[in-house]
Design a protein around this motif. Sequence first.
Motif, PDB file in Angstrom:
ATOM      1  N   THR A  83       1.198  -1.424   0.174  1.00 55.25           N
ATOM      2  CA  THR A  83       0.071   0.099   0.184  1.00 55.25           C
ATOM      3  C   THR A  83       1.131   0.910   0.491  1.00 55.25           C
ATOM      4  OG1 THR A  83      -0.393   0.095   2.188  1.00 55.25           O
ATOM      5  CG2 THR A  83      -1.982  -0.835   1.389  1.00 55.25           C
ATOM      6  N   ALA A  84       2.240   1.203   0.381  1.00 60.22           N
ATOM      7  CA  ALA A  84       3.249   2.526   0.525  1.00 60.22           C
ATOM      8  C   ALA A  84       3.257   2.829  -1.052  1.00 60.22           C
ATOM      9  CB  ALA A  84       4.000   2.213   1.333  1.00 60.22           C
ATOM     10  N   ASP A  85       2.932   2.062  -2.449  1.00 62.62           N
ATOM     11  CA  ASP A  85       3.659   2.512  -3.088  1.00 62.62           C
ATOM     12  C   ASP A  85       1.806   2.964  -4.264  1.00 62.62           C
ATOM     13  OD1 ASP A  85       6.440   2.002  -4.078  1.00 62.62           O
ATOM     14  OD2 ASP A  85       5.903   0.172  -2.579  1.00 62.62           O
ATOM     15  N   LEU A  86       1.035   2.479  -3.285  1.00 62.12           N
ATOM     16  CA  LEU A  86      -0.685   2.699  -4.207  1.00 62.12           C
ATOM     17  C   LEU A  86      -0.762   4.124  -4.069  1.00 62.12           C
ATOM     18  CD1 LEU A  86      -1.411  -0.773  -4.093  1.00 62.12           C
ATOM     19  CD2 LEU A  86      -0.175   0.263  -6.574  1.00 62.12           C
ATOM     20  N   LYS A  87      -1.982   4.260  -4.428  1.00 63.25           N
ATOM     21  CA  LYS A  87      -3.084   5.862  -4.022  1.00 63.25           C
ATOM     22  C   LYS A  87      -3.975   5.145  -3.765  1.00 63.25           C
ATOM     23  CE  LYS A  87      -0.578   9.293  -7.830  1.00 63.25           C
ATOM     24  NZ  LYS A  87      -1.648   9.535  -8.581  1.00 63.25           N
ATOM     25  N   GLY A  88      -4.853   6.446  -3.452  1.00 68.32           N
ATOM     26  CA  GLY A  88      -5.916   6.313  -2.112  1.00 68.32           C
ATOM     27  C   GLY A  88      -5.959   4.767  -1.545  1.00 68.32           C
ATOM     28  N   PHE A  89      -7.556   5.033  -0.988  1.00 65.86           N
ATOM     29  CA  PHE A  89      -8.006   4.180  -0.215  1.00 65.86           C
ATOM     30  C   PHE A  89      -7.851   2.390  -0.935  1.00 65.86           C
ATOM     31  CE2 PHE A  89     -11.627   1.489   1.667  1.00 65.86           C
ATOM     32  CZ  PHE A  89     -11.088   1.475   3.276  1.00 65.86           C
ATOM     33  N   ILE A  90      -7.030   1.468  -0.047  1.00 68.12           N
ATOM     34  CA  ILE A  90      -6.952   0.408  -0.274  1.00 68.12           C
ATOM     35  C   ILE A  90      -7.770  -0.450   0.898  1.00 68.12           C
ATOM     36  CG2 ILE A  90      -5.705  -1.875  -0.883  1.00 68.12           C
ATOM     37  CD1 ILE A  90      -4.785   0.753  -1.931  1.00 68.12           C
ATOM     38  N   GLU A  91      -9.045  -1.333   0.352  1.00 77.95           N
ATOM     39  CA  GLU A  91      -9.806  -1.923   0.672  1.00 77.95           C
ATOM     40  C   GLU A  91      -9.049  -3.019   0.512  1.00 77.95           C
ATOM     41  OE1 GLU A  91     -14.855  -3.211   0.266  1.00 77.95           O
ATOM     42  OE2 GLU A  91     -13.795  -1.964  -0.731  1.00 77.95           O
ATOM     43  N   GLU A  92      -9.609  -4.606   2.342  1.00 72.28           N
ATOM     44  CA  GLU A  92      -9.040  -5.080   2.120  1.00 72.28           C
ATOM     45  C   GLU A  92      -7.550  -5.618   1.741  1.00 72.28           C
ATOM     46  OE1 GLU A  92     -13.121  -7.829   2.626  1.00 72.28           O
ATOM     47  OE2 GLU A  92     -11.691  -7.600   1.012  1.00 72.28           O
ATOM     48  N   PRO A  93      -6.498  -4.567   2.434  1.00 71.07           N
ATOM     49  CA  PRO A  93      -4.931  -4.771   1.631  1.00 71.07           C
ATOM     50  C   PRO A  93      -4.682  -5.904   2.512  1.00 71.07           C
ATOM     51  CG  PRO A  93      -5.416  -3.407   3.670  1.00 71.07           C
ATOM     52  CD  PRO A  93      -6.275  -4.204   3.266  1.00 71.07           C
ATOM     53  N   GLY A  94      -5.144  -6.755   3.355  1.00 65.77           N
ATOM     54  CA  GLY A  94      -4.794  -8.205   3.642  1.00 65.77           C
ATOM     55  C   GLY A  94      -4.439  -9.523   2.704  1.00 65.77           C
ATOM     56  N   TYR A  95      -5.737  -9.139   2.180  1.00 69.83           N
ATOM     57  CA  TYR A  95      -6.743 -10.268   0.855  1.00 69.83           C
ATOM     58  C   TYR A  95      -5.547  -9.931  -0.343  1.00 69.83           C
ATOM     59  CZ  TYR A  95      -8.956 -12.282  -2.627  1.00 69.83           C
ATOM     60  OH  TYR A  95      -9.380 -12.474  -3.985  1.00 69.83           O
ATOM     61  N   TYR A  96      -4.945  -9.327  -0.508  1.00 69.37           N
ATOM     62  CA  TYR A  96      -3.982  -9.622  -1.140  1.00 69.37           C
ATOM     63  C   TYR A  96      -2.634 -10.795  -1.488  1.00 69.37           C
ATOM     64  CZ  TYR A  96      -7.514  -6.219  -3.488  1.00 69.37           C
ATOM     65  OH  TYR A  96      -8.276  -5.473  -3.654  1.00 69.37           O
ATOM     66  N   LEU A  97      -2.647 -10.109   0.173  1.00 71.56           N
ATOM     67  CA  LEU A  97      -0.970 -10.858  -0.019  1.00 71.56           C
ATOM     68  C   LEU A  97      -1.094 -12.217   0.988  1.00 71.56           C
ATOM     69  CD1 LEU A  97       1.448  -8.076   1.497  1.00 71.56           C
ATOM     70  CD2 LEU A  97       0.929  -8.768  -1.238  1.00 71.56           C
ATOM     71  N   SER A  98      -2.446 -12.264   1.316  1.00 75.50           N
ATOM     72  CA  SER A  98      -2.240 -14.026   1.847  1.00 75.50           C
ATOM     73  C   SER A  98      -3.049 -14.938   1.568  1.00 75.50           C
ATOM     74  CB  SER A  98      -4.093 -13.154   3.927  1.00 75.50           C
ATOM     75  OG  SER A  98      -5.003 -13.020   2.958  1.00 75.50           O
ATOM     76  N   HIS A  99      -3.792 -14.436   0.490  1.00 75.09           N
ATOM     77  CA  HIS A  99      -4.093 -16.227  -0.257  1.00 75.09           C
ATOM     78  C   HIS A  99      -2.884 -16.038  -1.062  1.00 75.09           C
ATOM     79  CE1 HIS A  99      -7.561 -14.231   1.748  1.00 75.09           C
ATOM     80  NE2 HIS A  99      -8.552 -15.339   1.651  1.00 75.09           N
ATOM     81  N   LYS A 100      -3.394 -17.268  -1.397  1.00 73.48           N
ATOM     82  CA  LYS A 100      -2.474 -18.517  -2.870  1.00 73.48           C
ATOM     83  C   LYS A 100      -3.118 -18.460  -3.450  1.00 73.48           C
ATOM     84  CE  LYS A 100       1.440 -17.394   0.066  1.00 73.48           C
ATOM     85  NZ  LYS A 100       2.104 -15.841  -0.593  1.00 73.48           N
ATOM     86  N   THR A 101      -3.965 -18.324  -4.109  1.00 75.57           N
ATOM     87  CA  THR A 101      -4.674 -18.496  -5.099  1.00 75.57           C
ATOM     88  C   THR A 101      -4.186 -17.270  -6.527  1.00 75.57           C
ATOM     89  OG1 THR A 101      -6.900 -17.038  -3.922  1.00 75.57           O
ATOM     90  CG2 THR A 101      -6.570 -19.153  -3.255  1.00 75.57           C
ATOM     91  N   ASP A 102      -5.338 -18.261  -7.379  1.00 77.45           N
ATOM     92  CA  ASP A 102      -4.919 -17.539  -8.975  1.00 77.45           C
ATOM     93  C   ASP A 102      -5.533 -16.987  -8.847  1.00 77.45           C
ATOM     94  OD1 ASP A 102      -3.427 -19.510  -9.384  1.00 77.45           O
ATOM     95  OD2 ASP A 102      -4.646 -20.763 -10.898  1.00 77.45           O
ATOM     96  N   THR A 103      -7.078 -16.595  -8.145  1.00 81.45           N
ATOM     97  CA  THR A 103      -7.753 -15.283  -8.328  1.00 81.45           C
ATOM     98  C   THR A 103      -7.650 -13.790  -7.298  1.00 81.45           C
ATOM     99  OG1 THR A 103     -10.189 -16.951  -7.839  1.00 81.45           O
ATOM    100  CG2 THR A 103     -10.149 -14.705  -7.354  1.00 81.45           C
ATOM    101  N   ALA A 104      -6.368 -14.512  -5.480  1.00 78.15           N
ATOM    102  CA  ALA A 104      -6.159 -13.744  -5.205  1.00 78.15           C
ATOM    103  C   ALA A 104      -5.253 -12.478  -6.260  1.00 78.15           C
ATOM    104  CB  ALA A 104      -5.523 -13.462  -4.047  1.00 78.15           C
ATOM    105  N   TRP A 105      -3.862 -13.386  -6.502  1.00 74.94           N
ATOM    106  CA  TRP A 105      -2.290 -13.078  -7.735  1.00 74.94           C
ATOM    107  C   TRP A 105      -3.830 -12.162  -8.711  1.00 74.94           C
ATOM    108  CZ3 TRP A 105       1.736 -12.465  -6.891  1.00 74.94           C
ATOM    109  CH2 TRP A 105       2.897 -12.466  -7.764  1.00 74.94           C
ATOM    110  N   GLN A 106      -4.607 -12.208  -9.730  1.00 71.04           N
ATOM    111  CA  GLN A 106      -5.339 -11.339 -10.609  1.00 71.04           C
ATOM    112  C   GLN A 106      -5.992 -10.495  -9.786  1.00 71.04           C
ATOM    113  OE1 GLN A 106      -4.614 -11.880 -14.200  1.00 71.04           O
ATOM    114  NE2 GLN A 106      -5.659  -9.885 -14.450  1.00 71.04           N
ATOM    115  N   ALA A 107      -5.572 -10.351  -8.593  1.00 69.72           N
ATOM    116  CA  ALA A 107      -6.603  -9.397  -7.718  1.00 69.72           C
ATOM    117  C   ALA A 107      -6.394  -8.503  -7.855  1.00 69.72           C
ATOM    118  CB  ALA A 107      -8.270 -10.073  -6.494  1.00 69.72           C
TER     119      ALA A 107
END
Length: 673
Positions: free
Chosen positions: A237-261
């Motif tokens: 999130t330090a490299d992104l703009k705006g509000f990040i909803e559910e930041p933990g989702y993107y790094l805690s899930h080891k699925t193809d869906t989470a990686w694409q998200a």
Amino acid sequence: MVAGLPAYVGFKAIGEDGKGQNISGIITDNGNNTIAEFSSLHNGMGNVYIAPKAGESYTAKVNLPGGLVKSYSLPALKPSGMVLHIKNRAESDSLDVLVASTADIGALGDNYYLIGRARGIVCYAAVFSLKNTNFVKQKIPKSLFPTGVAHFTVMSANNQPINERVVYIDRHDRLNVQITTDKPTYTARDSVSVKIKVTDKNGNPIAGNFSMAVTDDKQVKQDTLNRENILTRLLLTADLKGFIEEPGYYLSHKTDTAWQALDNLLLTQGWVDYNWKQVFNPPAITYQPEKEFKVNGTVKNVFNLPVKGSNVLLFSIKPRMLMDTITDQNGKFIFDRLPKIDTPVFFLKAVNKSGKSFNVNIGIDETKTPDFTKPFSPKTIPWYIESDGILLNYTKTRASLSELDNLAKGSHLLKEVKIKAQKIIKGSQNLNGPGEADQVIDEKDLEKVGKKTLLQLLQESVKGFGERFFNPYSVTDNILAKNVSDGHNPNEWYSINRKPIKFIIDGISAAQAISSPESSTSFIDIRNFLTGFLAEDIKGIEVNFSPKYTSTYELSFKLSSDYVFIEITTRSGNGPYLNNTPGRYLFKPLPISSPVAFYKPRYTLKDQTKHSPDLRSTISWEPNIITDKNGEAKVWFFTADNPIAYTLTLEGSDMNGNVGFKTSGLFINKSTN
């Protein structure tokens, strides 16, 4: 989008609450033909592939929540340009990079740069040309980049950015953190011993710095998706703009869906840092770290030139100390190795080579604190309709603690008694006695003001203070005489609630002190006087406007009841002369905030002593856990009274850029010791 070149278009839909809304729709061309379909993947974000054709315009028809369909025009096509595509497959050890351009760009034969950066450092750079071709492909090893967000930029030969794309690199090198307790379950007020072990991805022990929090699940909501941690903050999130909803989702899930998200998130909110001048020539750090408590500044003469060899004296009353030093050839001086003072107040004096303060002035190098702005956050549900009741439990617990804390057995809780002490200003020349006034601004109030003039202080702190015009014949004192060119013209003066003010400084009338015997005081004289004093020069202000307090002044100054009297007490006690005293400076630096250890109760075995209920929400907080060469550390704490589950959260770093995060549960039985 560039005509004739493939495009991946990212999109994001948000509701009125600032959170993502899932949508779907189609892309149509001029003839209303469907050329692509799309739908959001996670939190209203997704992407759609388009092969735009010259002469066409495209429209997105979006199916919004509630069945509404709305059309949005896509940006107009550019007839000439360049695109950058990066395919970042989770299972691959390299990035597939494609740079394509229209034929006219390639015909120029110019050179371009492809630069990859991470954490502010250039990790990859290459020169390429599109001569005789309209695309270039390249495989870039991920091993060149650290874990986190990587920025790729295509630049022209004159260092102008043309395209940018951000991707996430996962080296799978997070620190492995293990949390082990000495027992599987515990009772209320039981002693808990926690063993921590940290290793790298190869199992080697890591010596690092970590922190751990233990919270009561009944009072502190555990939301691992919406709550940020050291991983999401430093790596994403330090490299992104705006509000990040559910930041933990993107790094805690080891699925193809989470990686694409995650890639969709970077595509929609990763457009940052186009200031390449700062990349190659980083600006100086505005707020330098303060490694020690010191006072430094410069002594200059009336021509604003530094005074070499000037003796500077520093004096403090609490604690009582006296120090002196000599300025260098640039007029600089420094007092270091000072004791840690909570709320310091220093008086500095400088003299010239003749031992006098004539024609010398002191300037202090004061630290300007940064201005913090409240970050954006979406609208939240009011606390009183919290669905899980956690916030309500916490509110009730705090209310119970305030009533039961330190309440012994057999005693009764009395109603609150408020004691209002009178503010006393030491050294005040108030004719009614120190503190006897309608409004008193004491030293504690002035400490919160900061660097403001006496005029600013009065304008902000005294209700009704301002400027107005008076008829000189309606005011019996002669303080307005100098402003009057025609006896019937009104005159400007300071007032409170339409009454003119008489300023008294340390018992001396300001009007008498700053005017010459042959002239009266003008409004400009008083204004210059009020702006010449700083709040730091003042010990207290007493405002007298009611007959109860003004009558004494009326008799003393032989004035009518049309006046308000403001008694000002200065630190020097010399009346309205401090601002004209050269070579002196009153310095009040920011208070020092020393770290305080987190309180943890200690319960003895089979303790029969009556204690207040232990209803803590935060059971333990260890901000500075240092693992040894074996990567191990131990922490202890006592459980509270609530028979419920606890959550242990530990995060930290090996101080070499690698970070780790871990949560663990702890269960408490209802039985007590």
